[in-house]
Design a protein around this motif. Structure first.
Motif, mmCIF file in Angstrom:
data_model
loop_
_atom_site.group_PDB
_atom_site.id
_atom_site.type_symbol
_atom_site.label_atom_id
_atom_site.label_comp_id
_atom_site.label_asym_id
_atom_site.label_seq_id
_atom_site.Cartn_x
_atom_site.Cartn_y
_atom_site.Cartn_z
ATOM 1 N N ASP A 31 9.537 -4.946 -5.741
ATOM 2 C CA ASP A 31 10.112 -4.036 -6.668
ATOM 3 C C ASP A 31 8.832 -2.913 -7.075
ATOM 4 O OD1 ASP A 31 11.788 -4.144 -9.722
ATOM 5 O OD2 ASP A 31 12.103 -2.682 -8.022
ATOM 6 N N VAL A 32 8.944 -2.017 -6.190
ATOM 7 C CA VAL A 32 7.671 -0.959 -6.328
ATOM 8 C C VAL A 32 8.304 0.369 -7.157
ATOM 9 C CG1 VAL A 32 6.168 0.440 -5.280
ATOM 10 C CG2 VAL A 32 6.743 -1.648 -4.252
ATOM 11 N N VAL A 33 7.496 0.697 -8.166
ATOM 12 C CA VAL A 33 7.580 1.798 -9.014
ATOM 13 C C VAL A 33 6.822 3.032 -8.285
ATOM 14 C CG1 VAL A 33 7.274 2.954 -11.131
ATOM 15 C CG2 VAL A 33 8.033 0.936 -11.111
ATOM 16 N N ILE A 34 7.503 3.945 -7.685
ATOM 17 C CA ILE A 34 6.810 4.925 -6.777
ATOM 18 C C ILE A 34 5.931 5.865 -7.666
ATOM 19 C CG2 ILE A 34 7.229 7.035 -5.404
ATOM 20 C CD1 ILE A 34 8.005 4.348 -4.089
ATOM 21 N N GLY A 35 4.932 6.320 -6.982
ATOM 22 C CA GLY A 35 3.732 7.112 -7.443
ATOM 23 C C GLY A 35 4.323 8.589 -7.279
ATOM 24 N N ASP A 36 3.456 9.080 -6.188
ATOM 25 C CA ASP A 36 3.886 10.398 -5.792
ATOM 26 C C ASP A 36 5.265 10.433 -4.964
ATOM 27 O OD1 ASP A 36 0.477 11.294 -5.231
ATOM 28 O OD2 ASP A 36 1.605 11.580 -7.085
ATOM 29 N N GLY A 37 6.389 11.140 -5.241
ATOM 30 C CA GLY A 37 7.488 11.045 -4.471
ATOM 31 C C GLY A 37 7.240 11.554 -2.838
ATOM 32 N N TYR A 38 8.054 11.082 -2.076
ATOM 33 C CA TYR A 38 8.041 11.316 -0.692
ATOM 34 C C TYR A 38 9.399 11.131 0.059
ATOM 35 C CZ TYR A 38 7.654 6.176 0.171
ATOM 36 O OH TYR A 38 7.912 4.793 0.109
ATOM 37 N N TRP A 39 9.417 11.863 1.187
ATOM 38 C CA TRP A 39 10.224 11.533 2.267
ATOM 39 C C TRP A 39 10.187 10.445 3.076
ATOM 40 C CZ3 TRP A 39 15.248 13.943 1.419
ATOM 41 C CH2 TRP A 39 15.275 15.080 0.616
ATOM 42 N N SER A 66 0.754 -1.238 0.233
ATOM 43 C CA SER A 66 0.196 0.004 0.056
ATOM 44 C C SER A 66 1.130 1.124 0.150
ATOM 45 C CB SER A 66 -0.851 -0.095 1.378
ATOM 46 O OG SER A 66 -0.254 -0.170 2.293
ATOM 47 N N GLY A 67 0.315 2.548 -0.223
ATOM 48 C CA GLY A 67 0.947 3.619 -0.160
ATOM 49 C C GLY A 67 1.153 4.241 -1.588
ATOM 50 N N SER A 68 2.180 5.083 -1.865
ATOM 51 C CA SER A 68 2.317 5.616 -2.962
ATOM 52 C C SER A 68 3.176 4.624 -4.173
ATOM 53 C CB SER A 68 3.255 6.835 -2.753
ATOM 54 O OG SER A 68 3.624 7.542 -4.176
ATOM 55 N N ILE A 69 2.178 4.079 -4.856
ATOM 56 C CA ILE A 69 2.505 2.934 -5.796
ATOM 57 C C ILE A 69 2.008 3.267 -7.047
ATOM 58 C CG2 ILE A 69 2.426 0.318 -6.315
ATOM 59 C CD1 ILE A 69 1.972 -0.290 -3.314
ATOM 60 N N SER A 70 2.995 3.346 -8.173
ATOM 61 C CA SER A 70 2.661 3.419 -9.537
ATOM 62 C C SER A 70 2.260 2.151 -10.086
ATOM 63 C CB SER A 70 3.510 4.189 -10.128
ATOM 64 O OG SER A 70 3.281 4.447 -11.489
ATOM 65 N N SER A 71 3.415 1.184 -9.831
ATOM 66 C CA SER A 71 3.062 -0.300 -10.462
ATOM 67 C C SER A 71 4.125 -0.903 -9.631
ATOM 68 C CB SER A 71 3.475 -0.191 -11.965
ATOM 69 O OG SER A 71 4.908 0.163 -12.156
ATOM 70 N N ILE A 72 4.049 -2.204 -9.520
ATOM 71 C CA ILE A 72 5.098 -3.223 -8.975
ATOM 72 C C ILE A 72 5.632 -4.212 -10.010
ATOM 73 C CG2 ILE A 72 5.089 -4.898 -7.127
ATOM 74 C CD1 ILE A 72 2.821 -3.601 -5.664
ATOM 75 N N ASN A 73 6.863 -4.191 -10.058
ATOM 76 C CA ASN A 73 7.377 -5.069 -11.149
ATOM 77 C C ASN A 73 7.447 -6.534 -10.714
ATOM 78 O OD1 ASN A 73 8.124 -2.902 -12.711
ATOM 79 N ND2 ASN A 73 10.001 -2.477 -11.734
ATOM 80 N N SER A 74 7.894 -6.798 -9.504
ATOM 81 C CA SER A 74 8.033 -8.342 -9.086
ATOM 82 C C SER A 74 7.618 -8.223 -7.610
ATOM 83 C CB SER A 74 9.259 -8.756 -9.303
ATOM 84 O OG SER A 74 10.241 -8.162 -8.405
ATOM 85 N N MET A 75 7.003 -9.217 -7.269
ATOM 86 C CA MET A 75 6.657 -9.605 -5.670
ATOM 87 C C MET A 75 7.079 -10.957 -5.492
ATOM 88 S SD MET A 75 2.879 -8.077 -5.454
ATOM 89 C CE MET A 75 3.080 -7.443 -3.710
ATOM 90 N N ASN A 76 7.816 -10.862 -4.424
ATOM 91 C CA ASN A 76 8.663 -12.304 -3.970
ATOM 92 C C ASN A 76 8.475 -12.747 -2.564
ATOM 93 O OD1 ASN A 76 10.439 -11.983 -6.601
ATOM 94 N ND2 ASN A 76 10.531 -10.021 -5.590
ATOM 95 N N TRP A 77 8.629 -13.801 -2.360
ATOM 96 C CA TRP A 77 8.704 -14.120 -0.845
ATOM 97 C C TRP A 77 10.136 -14.820 -0.500
ATOM 98 C CZ3 TRP A 77 5.009 -13.536 2.707
ATOM 99 C CH2 TRP A 77 3.860 -13.248 2.181
ATOM 100 N N TYR A 78 10.686 -14.483 0.542
ATOM 101 C CA TYR A 78 11.932 -14.975 1.334
ATOM 102 C C TYR A 78 11.627 -15.878 2.513
ATOM 103 C CZ TYR A 78 14.548 -12.504 -2.442
ATOM 104 O OH TYR A 78 15.343 -11.969 -3.699
ATOM 105 N N ARG A 79 12.440 -16.436 2.888
ATOM 106 C CA ARG A 79 12.543 -16.604 4.324
ATOM 107 C C ARG A 79 13.856 -16.647 4.932
ATOM 108 N NH1 ARG A 79 10.637 -23.183 3.157
ATOM 109 N NH2 ARG A 79 12.892 -23.858 2.302
#
Length: 131
Positions: free
Chosen positions: A98-106, A25-38
């Motif tokens: 791996d998220v491409v940001i929508g609106d920039g933020y600090w 959630s949040g300032s997301i334009s798109s998501i390239n990959s989503m992964n699980w690690y353990r």
């Protein structure tokens, strides 16, 4: 801000099943990959499964045939269906995106540029396989 929140972990007997979820959630334009690690106690974090937008899924050899990753691009959510669980699957499971940001933020001293891709991690969810 972008956040990843995992859910669905718990205690399960050997041979059992669990379903993990991770919502971005949040300032997301798109998501390239989503992964699980353990990460198991005393071991390094390892890749479990990953999926790109509309692409094939990839799995670690240790989970092939037992785990299935899927994603809902509308909900920005990734799932991990785990079956035939073994004691050696016991670990903290982390979501990564791996998220491409929508609106920039600090965030603190870092500025996340709009249109650029950054790595994000969830806080993890514990999976314990034990009788």
């Amino acid at each position: 801000q972008v956040q990843l929140v995992e859910s669905g972990g718990g205690l399960v007997q050997p041979g059992g099943s669990l379903r993990l979820s991770c919502a971005a959630s949040g300032s997301i334009s798109s998501i390239n990959s989503m992964n699980w690690y353990r990460q198991a106690p005393g071991k390094q974090r390892e890749f479990v499964a990953g999926i790109t937008t509309g692409g094939p899924a990839n799995y670690a050899d240790s989970v092939k045939g037992r785990f299935t990753i899927s994603r809902d691009n509308v909900k920005n959510t990734v799932y991990l269906e785990m079956s035939s669980l073994k004691p050696e699957d016991t670990a903290v499971f982390y979501c990564h995106a791996d998220v491409v940001i929508g609106d920039g933020y600090w965030r603190g001293s870092q500025y996340f540029l709009p249109g650029y891709a950054y790595d994000f991690w969830g806080r993890g969810t514990q999976v314990t396989v034990s009788s």
